[in-house]
Design a protein around this motif. Sequence first.
Motif, PDB file in Angstrom:
ATOM      1  N   PHE A 125      52.050  17.531  24.441  1.00 37.75           N
ATOM      2  CA  PHE A 125      53.476  16.928  24.973  1.00 37.75           C
ATOM      3  C   PHE A 125      54.574  17.949  24.245  1.00 37.75           C
ATOM      4  CE2 PHE A 125      51.766  12.598  25.901  1.00 37.75           C
ATOM      5  CZ  PHE A 125      52.345  12.537  27.030  1.00 37.75           C
ATOM      6  N   ALA A 126      54.389  18.459  22.989  1.00 38.11           N
ATOM      7  CA  ALA A 126      55.300  19.293  22.606  1.00 38.11           C
ATOM      8  C   ALA A 126      55.501  20.747  23.343  1.00 38.11           C
ATOM      9  CB  ALA A 126      54.674  19.892  21.195  1.00 38.11           C
ATOM     10  N   SER A 129      57.451  19.623  26.487  1.00 38.15           N
ATOM     11  CA  SER A 129      58.970  19.199  26.191  1.00 38.15           C
ATOM     12  C   SER A 129      59.585  20.835  25.972  1.00 38.15           C
ATOM     13  CB  SER A 129      58.710  18.602  24.578  1.00 38.15           C
ATOM     14  OG  SER A 129      59.619  17.486  24.680  1.00 38.15           O
ATOM     15  N   SER A 156      63.240  16.237  25.276  1.00 38.77           N
ATOM     16  CA  SER A 156      62.295  15.272  24.739  1.00 38.77           C
ATOM     17  C   SER A 156      62.449  13.825  25.553  1.00 38.77           C
ATOM     18  CB  SER A 156      62.417  15.165  23.215  1.00 38.77           C
ATOM     19  OG  SER A 156      61.297  14.245  22.892  1.00 38.77           O
ATOM     20  N   LEU A 159      61.459  13.896  28.947  1.00 39.32           N
ATOM     21  CA  LEU A 159      59.774  13.900  29.212  1.00 39.32           C
ATOM     22  C   LEU A 159      59.438  12.221  29.071  1.00 39.32           C
ATOM     23  CD1 LEU A 159      57.089  14.795  29.552  1.00 39.32           C
ATOM     24  CD2 LEU A 159      57.342  15.978  27.273  1.00 39.32           C
ATOM     25  N   ASN A 160      60.044  11.860  27.752  1.00 39.47           N
ATOM     26  CA  ASN A 160      59.505  10.439  27.420  1.00 39.47           C
ATOM     27  C   ASN A 160      59.676   9.434  28.434  1.00 39.47           C
ATOM     28  OD1 ASN A 160      58.739  11.918  25.058  1.00 39.47           O
ATOM     29  ND2 ASN A 160      60.318  11.195  23.879  1.00 39.47           N
TER      30      ASN A 160
END
Lengths: 190, 190
Positions: A125-126, A129, A156, A159-160
């Motif tokens: 995820f990082a 992002s 972020s 994406l979330n």
Amino acid sequence: MKKQNVRDLIFEAGMNSFHGMGFNACSVQDITSAAGVPKGSFYNHFDSKEALGAEIVDRYRENSKLAVLLADQSVAPGRRLQEYFTALNQRYGKSQFARGCLLGNFGMELSDQSELIREHTAAAFAQWSSELESVVAEAQAAGEMPDELSAAELASFLLNSWEGAVMRAKIDKSRTPLDIFMKFALAPYL
Amino acid sequence: MKKQNVRDLIFEAGMNSFHGMGFNACSVQDITSAAGVPKGSFYNHFDSKEALGAEIVDRYRENSKLAVLLADQSVAPGRRLQEYFTALNQRYGKSQFARGCLLGNFGMELSDQSELIREHTAAAFAQWSSELESVVAEAQAAGEMPDELSAAELASFLLNSWEGAVMRAKIDKSRTPLDIFMKFALAPYL
């Protein structure tokens, strides 16, 4: 069968089974059956179901064919973000909203259970992002997005929010949450 | 032990175990052990682990103590939305970002596996979304939010984005995704 082929068969069957069934509902036997290989061969190639899961997380992210859309410098950055999420939206629509995002699924199911898989999922995820952040920063530099916002935070948030929309689409078996994301997520900034 | 007490013990242990371990990783034996009741007593009270899961989804939503914040007419609707998400944010922060939202967890793990639990989870999200929609509509009527937007869609976007933030907080073991949600979700509209 060559050794490499058996490993690939197990890997592909594992990715498919984990994505469809979840991690805990899927046994090593389910994976080797789907791969058409003897159960015992699993441990010649992977230390554990968990180790296979972590490797699949890494590959799932690396394999994302849509990342090229984000990097395409021939398209204005704001439009690139829109086209990227449109392409993601279309991809999820194809599977009747089953399965969802493997990273989100693993993250939800396993973050309190497997520190190994949690770490790989967080890293994936990082990375994702950070790819979005680059395009937001480009859009800010081009004057397409307000530059008083943190590009990292906005990326972020996008994406979330996307992951939340995918989750709700999977639950509702409907594309509506994805379409609502498309309507609301970027509009205030572009 | 009275029959009702045993049922309650199983129910509470089930909610706790499902929330902590997920559905598939948790056996009937895990639940009855945690409840301190004989394994056989489970089936005197529940038809199946799945039936217990569906009932827990319903109760999890009904039990939300924070819903009163949304209905508090003494607070301006826009502020009510802010206070509601602030309270949710604080609640998730308390548990080291473990567990996450039971509805999201079940939705992700089980939507392709149990049609019964999927239906109950979808209904719980629909109810939650509709509570938020009422406050958005009030804020629009009060001129606090732009009224050209669909209140239902904006409520759904906020809820799905919140769930995505909870998911990412669980994966990252960090309150940052929740704080980013607080910064970005309502700001364009209030």
